[in-house]
Write a protein that holds these residues in place. Sequence first.
Motif, PDB file in Angstrom:
ATOM      1  N   TRP A 155     -25.951  98.600  18.875  1.00 53.39           N
ATOM      2  CA  TRP A 155     -26.821  99.603  18.257  1.00 53.39           C
ATOM      3  C   TRP A 155     -26.043 100.683  17.531  1.00 53.39           C
ATOM      4  O   TRP A 155     -26.524 101.250  16.554  1.00 53.39           O
ATOM      5  CB  TRP A 155     -27.708 100.237  19.332  1.00 53.39           C
ATOM      6  CG  TRP A 155     -26.916 100.973  20.391  1.00 53.39           C
ATOM      7  CD1 TRP A 155     -26.452 100.461  21.564  1.00 53.39           C
ATOM      8  CD2 TRP A 155     -26.493 102.333  20.344  1.00 53.39           C
ATOM      9  NE1 TRP A 155     -25.750 101.407  22.273  1.00 53.39           N
ATOM     10  CE2 TRP A 155     -25.775 102.580  21.541  1.00 53.39           C
ATOM     11  CE3 TRP A 155     -26.650 103.362  19.431  1.00 53.39           C
ATOM     12  CZ2 TRP A 155     -25.213 103.817  21.830  1.00 53.39           C
ATOM     13  CZ3 TRP A 155     -26.094 104.597  19.715  1.00 53.39           C
ATOM     14  CH2 TRP A 155     -25.387 104.814  20.906  1.00 53.39           C
ATOM     15  N   TRP A 156     -24.803 100.975  17.980  1.00 52.04           N
ATOM     16  CA  TRP A 156     -24.043 102.047  17.347  1.00 52.04           C
ATOM     17  C   TRP A 156     -23.390 101.595  16.037  1.00 52.04           C
ATOM     18  O   TRP A 156     -22.848 102.400  15.299  1.00 52.04           O
ATOM     19  CB  TRP A 156     -22.970 102.572  18.305  1.00 52.04           C
ATOM     20  CG  TRP A 156     -22.071 101.517  18.890  1.00 52.04           C
ATOM     21  CD1 TRP A 156     -22.270 100.791  20.023  1.00 52.04           C
ATOM     22  CD2 TRP A 156     -20.824 101.074  18.354  1.00 52.04           C
ATOM     23  NE1 TRP A 156     -21.236  99.921  20.239  1.00 52.04           N
ATOM     24  CE2 TRP A 156     -20.325 100.077  19.233  1.00 52.04           C
ATOM     25  CE3 TRP A 156     -20.070 101.420  17.233  1.00 52.04           C
ATOM     26  CZ2 TRP A 156     -19.119  99.427  19.015  1.00 52.04           C
ATOM     27  CZ3 TRP A 156     -18.871 100.777  17.016  1.00 52.04           C
ATOM     28  CH2 TRP A 156     -18.403  99.792  17.894  1.00 52.04           C
ATOM     29  N   ASP A 165     -27.999  95.420   7.026  1.00 51.93           N
ATOM     30  CA  ASP A 165     -28.203  96.865   6.980  1.00 51.93           C
ATOM     31  C   ASP A 165     -27.119  97.614   7.765  1.00 51.93           C
ATOM     32  O   ASP A 165     -27.396  98.569   8.499  1.00 51.93           O
ATOM     33  CB  ASP A 165     -29.587  97.233   7.519  1.00 51.93           C
ATOM     34  CG  ASP A 165     -29.986  98.657   7.143  1.00 51.93           C
ATOM     35  OD1 ASP A 165     -29.469  99.169   6.128  1.00 51.93           O
ATOM     36  OD2 ASP A 165     -30.788  99.275   7.870  1.00 51.93           O
ATOM     37  N   SER A 166     -25.862  97.178   7.600  1.00 48.30           N
ATOM     38  CA  SER A 166     -24.739  97.854   8.250  1.00 48.30           C
ATOM     39  C   SER A 166     -23.601  98.012   7.255  1.00 48.30           C
ATOM     40  O   SER A 166     -23.463  97.219   6.321  1.00 48.30           O
ATOM     41  CB  SER A 166     -24.257  97.062   9.472  1.00 48.30           C
ATOM     42  OG  SER A 166     -23.707  95.823   9.077  1.00 48.30           O
TER      43      SER A 166
END
Length: 305
Positions: A155-156, A165-166
């Motif tokens: 999640w981090w 989407d990272s």
Amino acid sequence: MTSTLTEPARTSPAAPPPPSRRVRPLRLLLHVFLFLVALGWLAPLALAVYASLRPYEETARLGYFSLPETLTLDYYSEAWTQAELPKYYLNTLIIVIPGVVLTLALASFTAFTIARLHLPGRWILLVVFTAGNLLPPQVLITPLYTIYTMIPLPWWMSDSLSLYDSYLGLILVHVGFQFGFCVFVLVNFMSTIPEEISEAAMVDGAGVWRRYWQLTLPLCRPALAALGTLQFTWMYNDFLWALVLMSSGDKLPVTSALNNLRGQFFTDYNLLAAGSVLVALPTLIVFQMLHKQFVAGLTLGSTKG
């Protein structure tokens, strides 16, 4: 009575005039062609800068190709705040700096292996890397999107809990697409370095890492600077992969910030020109800082002896 005969003074012959250098028609034609090409590249940039300094009402009334009545820098401050450029600059640096460093590091490792370690089948490997650059990136949009949504992340690292989407996903796609070109350039550059230097280091007991890090890599500094400039420009100007592989507006790079300057019913193109100039400014700064190394990397090895 003795008479002395005086020898006449010797005068040195006059130096012939330097031959006049005739301008060859082909060279003149080449200079005219290069001037027109440079003018074609610089004209849009000059027009954007000119439009960004004039109010939109004036250009709408007189046209863009007219003498100015008012010149102002207000559009630049408005574009800086309205497009939220500082936030998008930071997003771009988070993507571009690790992408450039990883690309050059991995490409230099691979190029050193191919050019210096003489492994069997190394040239086939180079052909594979080079052929990868011929594949259009648009062909891989759908497969990459599907794969990115299936690879989990904590999640981090990603709000979507996947590579999609990272920042990491965007960095990896840049490294993957630019890796082959950098390997191709560095292999050809390292091949021009005399092998006697590496052999002398081996006689002195230098291992593979020392020959790479302390011997070969410093000699490749011009090529690395040229590639670093190109890679920074290409990754910085990317808009396709950020649009496909990201959905959060707060993570998008600076090239997408120009959309914030477009209105729903009206677009001030002079304001948009000011934003475009601000977005393009970092690439000009990087090139100005590294232009000497960039030119040296392009010309070194072009002549021998």
